[in-house]
Design an enzyme around this catalytic site. Structure first.
Site, PDB file in Angstrom:
ATOM      1  N   SER A   6      -0.760   3.443  -0.745  1.00 44.99           N
ATOM      2  CA  SER A   6      -0.125   3.746   0.543  1.00 44.99           C
ATOM      3  C   SER A   6      -0.215   5.241   0.809  1.00 44.99           C
ATOM      4  O   SER A   6       0.427   6.047   0.120  1.00 44.99           O
ATOM      5  CB  SER A   6       1.340   3.311   0.518  1.00 44.99           C
ATOM      6  OG  SER A   6       1.976   3.773   1.693  1.00 44.99           O
ATOM      7  N   HIS A  31      -3.601   1.417   2.288  1.00 45.21           N
ATOM      8  CA  HIS A  31      -2.472   0.937   3.085  1.00 45.21           C
ATOM      9  C   HIS A  31      -1.966   2.079   3.981  1.00 45.21           C
ATOM     10  O   HIS A  31      -1.688   3.175   3.504  1.00 45.21           O
ATOM     11  CB  HIS A  31      -1.363   0.465   2.142  1.00 45.21           C
ATOM     12  CG  HIS A  31      -0.213  -0.204   2.812  1.00 45.21           C
ATOM     13  ND1 HIS A  31      -0.251  -1.516   3.233  1.00 45.21           N
ATOM     14  CD2 HIS A  31       1.026   0.258   3.132  1.00 45.21           C
ATOM     15  CE1 HIS A  31       0.916  -1.836   3.767  1.00 45.21           C
ATOM     16  NE2 HIS A  31       1.709  -0.779   3.728  1.00 45.21           N
ATOM     17  N   ASP A  33       0.812   3.089   6.816  1.00 44.40           N
ATOM     18  CA  ASP A  33       2.105   2.700   7.401  1.00 44.40           C
ATOM     19  C   ASP A  33       2.338   3.386   8.745  1.00 44.40           C
ATOM     20  O   ASP A  33       2.426   4.611   8.808  1.00 44.40           O
ATOM     21  CB  ASP A  33       3.243   3.129   6.463  1.00 44.40           C
ATOM     22  CG  ASP A  33       3.342   2.242   5.241  1.00 44.40           C
ATOM     23  OD1 ASP A  33       3.406   1.008   5.399  1.00 44.40           O
ATOM     24  OD2 ASP A  33       3.358   2.795   4.122  1.00 44.40           O
ATOM     25  N   MET A  35       4.974   3.945  11.746  1.00 45.65           N
ATOM     26  CA  MET A  35       6.416   3.841  12.037  1.00 45.65           C
ATOM     27  C   MET A  35       6.699   4.495  13.385  1.00 45.65           C
ATOM     28  O   MET A  35       6.194   5.590  13.659  1.00 45.65           O
ATOM     29  CB  MET A  35       7.210   4.561  10.952  1.00 45.65           C
ATOM     30  CG  MET A  35       6.909   4.056   9.551  1.00 45.65           C
ATOM     31  SD  MET A  35       7.916   4.908   8.351  1.00 45.65           S
ATOM     32  CE  MET A  35       7.229   4.277   6.831  1.00 45.65           C
ATOM     33  N   HIS A  64      -0.092  -1.447   8.407  1.00 46.87           N
ATOM     34  CA  HIS A  64       1.235  -2.094   8.451  1.00 46.87           C
ATOM     35  C   HIS A  64       2.007  -1.442   9.588  1.00 46.87           C
ATOM     36  O   HIS A  64       2.419  -0.288   9.477  1.00 46.87           O
ATOM     37  CB  HIS A  64       1.885  -1.858   7.078  1.00 46.87           C
ATOM     38  CG  HIS A  64       3.281  -2.341   6.940  1.00 46.87           C
ATOM     39  ND1 HIS A  64       4.115  -1.896   5.932  1.00 46.87           N
ATOM     40  CD2 HIS A  64       4.007  -3.250   7.661  1.00 46.87           C
ATOM     41  CE1 HIS A  64       5.273  -2.505   6.029  1.00 46.87           C
ATOM     42  NE2 HIS A  64       5.250  -3.322   7.066  1.00 46.87           N
ATOM     43  N   MET A  66       5.140  -0.940  11.578  1.00 47.84           N
ATOM     44  CA  MET A  66       6.606  -1.099  11.628  1.00 47.84           C
ATOM     45  C   MET A  66       7.059  -0.550  12.978  1.00 47.84           C
ATOM     46  O   MET A  66       7.583   0.556  13.090  1.00 47.84           O
ATOM     47  CB  MET A  66       7.234  -0.321  10.456  1.00 47.84           C
ATOM     48  CG  MET A  66       6.983  -0.999   9.115  1.00 47.84           C
ATOM     49  SD  MET A  66       7.222   0.124   7.729  1.00 47.84           S
ATOM     50  CE  MET A  66       5.573   0.792   7.599  1.00 47.84           C
ATOM     51  N   MET A 138       8.147  -7.418   1.921  1.00 45.71           N
ATOM     52  CA  MET A 138       8.713  -6.087   1.655  1.00 45.71           C
ATOM     53  C   MET A 138       9.685  -6.181   0.484  1.00 45.71           C
ATOM     54  O   MET A 138      10.592  -7.010   0.482  1.00 45.71           O
ATOM     55  CB  MET A 138       9.469  -5.564   2.880  1.00 45.71           C
ATOM     56  CG  MET A 138       8.613  -5.186   4.075  1.00 45.71           C
ATOM     57  SD  MET A 138       7.346  -3.936   3.769  1.00 45.71           S
ATOM     58  CE  MET A 138       8.297  -2.570   3.130  1.00 45.71           C
ATOM     59  N   ASP A 176       5.083  -4.826  -1.039  1.00 43.34           N
ATOM     60  CA  ASP A 176       5.125  -3.418  -0.608  1.00 43.34           C
ATOM     61  C   ASP A 176       6.498  -2.813  -0.876  1.00 43.34           C
ATOM     62  O   ASP A 176       7.491  -3.246  -0.285  1.00 43.34           O
ATOM     63  CB  ASP A 176       4.788  -3.392   0.893  1.00 43.34           C
ATOM     64  CG  ASP A 176       4.697  -1.987   1.470  1.00 43.34           C
ATOM     65  OD1 ASP A 176       4.826  -1.013   0.721  1.00 43.34           O
ATOM     66  OD2 ASP A 176       4.485  -1.894   2.691  1.00 43.34           O
TER      67      ASP A 176
END
Ligand code: DX5
Ligand code: ZN
Length: 216
Positions: A6, A31, A33, A35, A64, A66, A138, A176
């Protein structure tokens, strides 16, 4: 085991060296992320940063999101080079919209993943198995790297593994949050296919740590 480092935990003052180590490692995925400051109380990367990683690495870009508006942001990040888009179950209030977005992501050329926060009942995934390439469980509350692994995660993975094995489909199970050798091994034993790890990889020797997770 597929290892997905990540890059939330990458040490950005040393990006070129750390990216080189990732490229030389046993990792096949990266990975990423996203946000939005609403779905989770943190901000991370926009699409231009993903584009830079696409230029700098051939690893599969596992994105991913979010975010509260995955319909909008899935298009944005597919255009920026995402290979996999995983959005959150909790954003929607009905399965029709979830299935429609999975179809749209696939039509736009990416794989579709669905993620579940730690407190969301795992049962909701059973009827969604046919529509996804991946389920992301998660093992911490989403939003920040470096948190402790939540202990009931292995039983959730195990339950999902059983439902998938009983079905005619073979989506991957990804985990994760709080992954290290010990928690990664438990996830592997309970049926996980992909381990996301951030701080454990980037706070240690990158290549050696990835190799140790890859062997699980
Ligand atoms: C948390 C993110 C994770 C995070 C994991 O919201 O989804 O991908 O980077 O970090 P570690 O491995 O440090 O728990
Ligand atoms: Zn993540």
């Amino acid at each position: 085991m597929i290892v997905a480092p990540s890059v939330l935990s990458l040490h950005y003052e040393d990006t070129l060296n750390q990216l080189k180590e990732l490229n030389e490692s046993k990792a096949k995925w990266m990975h990423f992320d996203v946000m939005d400051g609403h779905f989770v109380p943190n901000l991370s990367f926009g699409p231009d940063i993903l584009k830079a990683f696409v230029k700098g690495s051939d690893l599969i870009k596992d994105v991913h999101i979010m975010v509260e508006d995955p319909n909008y942001f899935s298009d944005v990040f597919i255009k920026a080079g995402a290979d996999i888009i995983t959005f959150h179950y909790e954003v929607f209030d009905n399965n029709e919209d979830i299935i429609a977005l999975a179809k749209k992501i696939k039509e736009n050329g990416a794989k579709a993943g669905l993620s579940l926060k730690p407190k969301t009942d795992i049962k909701c995934l059973k009827e969604l198995i046919p529509y996804f390439d991946l389920f992301l469980i998660m093992s911490v509350e989403p939003g920040f790297g470096g948190q402790a692994f939540i202990e009931d995660t292995p039983s959730r993975i195990n339950q999902l593994r059983k439902w998938i094995d009983e079905s005619d489909y073979a989506p991957l199970i990804e985990v994760d949050g709080g992954i290290n050798i010990e928690t990664g091994k438990i996830c592997s034993e309970n049926g996980a296919d992909v381990l996301v790890a951030g701080s454990f990889i980037f706070n240690n020797d990158i290549k050696k740590t990835i190799e140790a997770l890859w062997k699980l």
